[in-house]
Enzyme design. Structure first.
Site, mmCIF file in Angstrom:
data_model
loop_
_atom_site.group_PDB
_atom_site.id
_atom_site.type_symbol
_atom_site.label_atom_id
_atom_site.label_comp_id
_atom_site.label_asym_id
_atom_site.label_seq_id
_atom_site.Cartn_x
_atom_site.Cartn_y
_atom_site.Cartn_z
ATOM 1 N N LYS A 13 -6.461 -9.438 0.800
ATOM 2 C CA LYS A 13 -6.143 -10.826 0.497
ATOM 3 C C LYS A 13 -6.897 -11.763 1.442
ATOM 4 O O LYS A 13 -7.121 -11.428 2.611
ATOM 5 C CB LYS A 13 -4.647 -11.086 0.694
ATOM 6 C CG LYS A 13 -3.713 -10.441 -0.304
ATOM 7 C CD LYS A 13 -2.266 -10.760 0.066
ATOM 8 C CE LYS A 13 -1.267 -10.105 -0.863
ATOM 9 N NZ LYS A 13 -1.246 -10.703 -2.199
ATOM 10 N N ARG A 70 4.019 -3.032 -8.342
ATOM 11 C CA ARG A 70 4.375 -2.407 -9.626
ATOM 12 C C ARG A 70 4.282 -0.888 -9.555
ATOM 13 O O ARG A 70 4.977 -0.190 -10.289
ATOM 14 C CB ARG A 70 3.487 -2.974 -10.735
ATOM 15 C CG ARG A 70 2.017 -2.642 -10.623
ATOM 16 C CD ARG A 70 1.148 -3.561 -11.471
ATOM 17 N NE ARG A 70 1.151 -4.918 -10.950
ATOM 18 C CZ ARG A 70 0.494 -5.932 -11.519
ATOM 19 N NH1 ARG A 70 -0.198 -5.730 -12.619
ATOM 20 N NH2 ARG A 70 0.551 -7.142 -10.986
#
Length: 506
Positions: A275, A349
């Site tokens: 990120k 996820r």
């Protein structure tokens, strides 16, 4: 002034050791309630418009004059202070909704904290008037939550908070449960990752579980592979802070099973798909889903709902090292579905997939997962997106969320979008290369849920960016009260069950 403060229930018993800084943060009870009057008592009267007009007409001359001068009409959030001739605070009026919404009384708390001196606040106890029944408890919940401040790392603390005398009509057990559950979420999100990694989160869970009477088991590190949780292990193996699956249970096994799953990424660097700094700054909040699952369990246990509750928190740190999983890796899952990793920054996820498969194996009557999954990209940071494999279920929860002022918004599981997460080399890809990422993430999770299990996915932001009444800047709860209200309504309260009444099945 004596606040007669009682310790938070999460500290009622000796529990597993928690790191010192984290333990201080678990002091969840705000100093804004008391069980006894102080040197000076001032009444806060909650007024609902338009009935407030008649109330003001019957008030004393000073109050009527002050209302006319200030334009006070008891609109929700309006606050008016009335002073005696000698300048002493005599009365406070606050406009509220009908019925009262959670943070209506927060306006009065905020006003008093900003406008009264430290000396006045220390000697004054406020009493509540003008409300009846459930409105009283709701107002107390908002007042308590509004007192939250996360200041464990500050040398200078906030000044004294306005202190409310517990109203006789308040359901103290329920109010305390809701206040502490909300503050538990906020605190766990706000603690920086250097003090709340997977080890510390496990210790906090054990601490809460022992205090509240839940059973705990934990599968760690290589045992995740031995017991077939390959996605949890793959995401967490790049960090020296080892991955694990935390599993809690409570309640009568004969009661309906309710499973709560929460994403527990204690810090998310993005992995090898690193990120940028601005996006990484708030990633201590990426375990917010796990905090919500734990807090919802706390609410269920405190209210003694007739359910068999289970909490699953896959807990990892998504770090960068030579052991980190890579984009384009193909990994297996507990369900036997192979996954091509599209982006290592879509790690939540993956760990949820194994946990959902595990949770569904027991065939619960209801399963919900909470996750800070897609950053509020679908409908912004203030309202979580909600998905379900049962459309009627989703809209029933939406209706309840509006009733308890904790909004959730249903989005569709558009099955034709599954083509976007197809893989050329595996059964499914973890990400898509087209817009619609919130739906793609939900479709990915649905892959791991037994279609016979009623399932809801809450994609929440978990962070208050600017600060609002009752919601200080930083970690915040979303959908917590709504999901509790749904579970209570569907499966019944302890009192209803004891009375032999049938449970609702909305």
């Amino acid at each position: 002034m004596s606040t007669a403060r009682k310790p938070a229930a999460t500290r009622r018993k000796t529990a597993a050791p928690v790191p010192r800084k984290t333990a201080r943060a678990l002091d969840l009870w705000p100093d804004n309630f008391t069980g006894s009057a102080g040197k000076q008592t001032v009444t806060i009267t909650a007024l609902k418009s338009p009935a407030a007009t008649d109330w003001i007409k019957k008030a004393d001359t000073a109050t009527r004059a002050r209302a006319t001068e200030s334009g006070f009409s008891a609109k929700p959030g309006q606050v008016m202070a009335v002073y005696d001739a000698d300048g002493t605070l005599a009365h406070v009026l606050v406009g509220v909704n009908d019925p009262v919404q959670t943070f209506d009384l927060a306006a009065a708390s905020d006003y008093l904290a900003r406008n009264l001196s430290e000396t006045t606040l220390k000697k004054t106890v406020f009493t509540l008037a003008g409300l009846k029944g459930a409105d009283v408890t709701q107002a107390c919940i908002g007042w308590g939550i509004a007192g939250y401040r996360f200041e464990n790392y500050k040398a200078k603390k906030t000044a004294t908070l306005p202190c409310l005398l517990w109203p006789k009509d308040a359901d103290k057990v329920s109010a305390r449960a809701h206040i502490e559950a909300a503050l538990l979420v906020r605190t766990l999100i706000n603690i920086p990752a250097n003090d709340l990694g997977p080890d510390e989160l496990e210790q906090v869970v054990r601490h809460v579980a022992q205090a509240e009477g839940l059973s705990v088991s934990v599968i760690r590190d290589q045992d995740l592979l031995a017991k077939n949780f390959p996605m949890i292990y793959a995401v967490g193996k790049g960090s020296p802070r080892r991955p694990r699956l935390i599993d809690l249970t409570w309640g009568d096994p004969k009661h309906p099973a309710v499973t709560l799953v929460g994403k527990g990424v204690c810090f998310d660097t993005g992995g090898l798909n690193l990120k940028p700094g601005a996006a990484m700054y708030t990633m201590k909040k990426d375990m917010g889903g796990g905090a919500h699952a734990l807090a919802l369990a706390l609410l269920i246990v405190r209210h003694k709902l007739p359910v068999r509750v289970r909490v699953l928190i896959p807990t990892v740190e998504n770090s960068v090292s030579g052991e980190s999983f890579r984009p384009s890796d193909v990994i297996n899952s507990r369900k036997g579905v192979t996954i091509e990793v599209g982006d290592t920054d879509a790690e939540g996820r993956l760990i949820l997939g194994d946990a959902l498969t595990y949770g569904a194996e027991a065939k619960p009557a209801f399963m919900v997962n909470f996750a800070t999954l897609t950053g509020g990209v679908a409908i912004g940071p203030e309202v979580p997106a909600m998905f379900s494999n049962n459309e009627k279920l989703a809209f029933a929860i939406k209706e309840i969320s509006e009733r308890v002022y904790d909004p959730l918004w249903p989005l569709p599981l558009i099955q034709s979008y599954r083509k976007h997460i197809a893989s050329d080399i595996a059964d499914i890809c973890s990400t898509a290369n087209v817009r619609g990422g919130t739906i793609h993430a939900a479709l990915f999770l649905e892959t791991f849920v037994d279609p016979k299990v009623d399932w809801v996915h809450i994609d929440l932001f978990g962070w208050e960016t600017g600060g609002r009444l009752g919601r200080s800047k930083g970690g915040t709860e979303m959908g917590l009260r709504a999901l509790y209200a749904y579970i209570e309504e569907r499966f019944g309260s302890a009192q209803k069950t004891k009375a032999g009444k049938s449970r609702k099945t909305k």
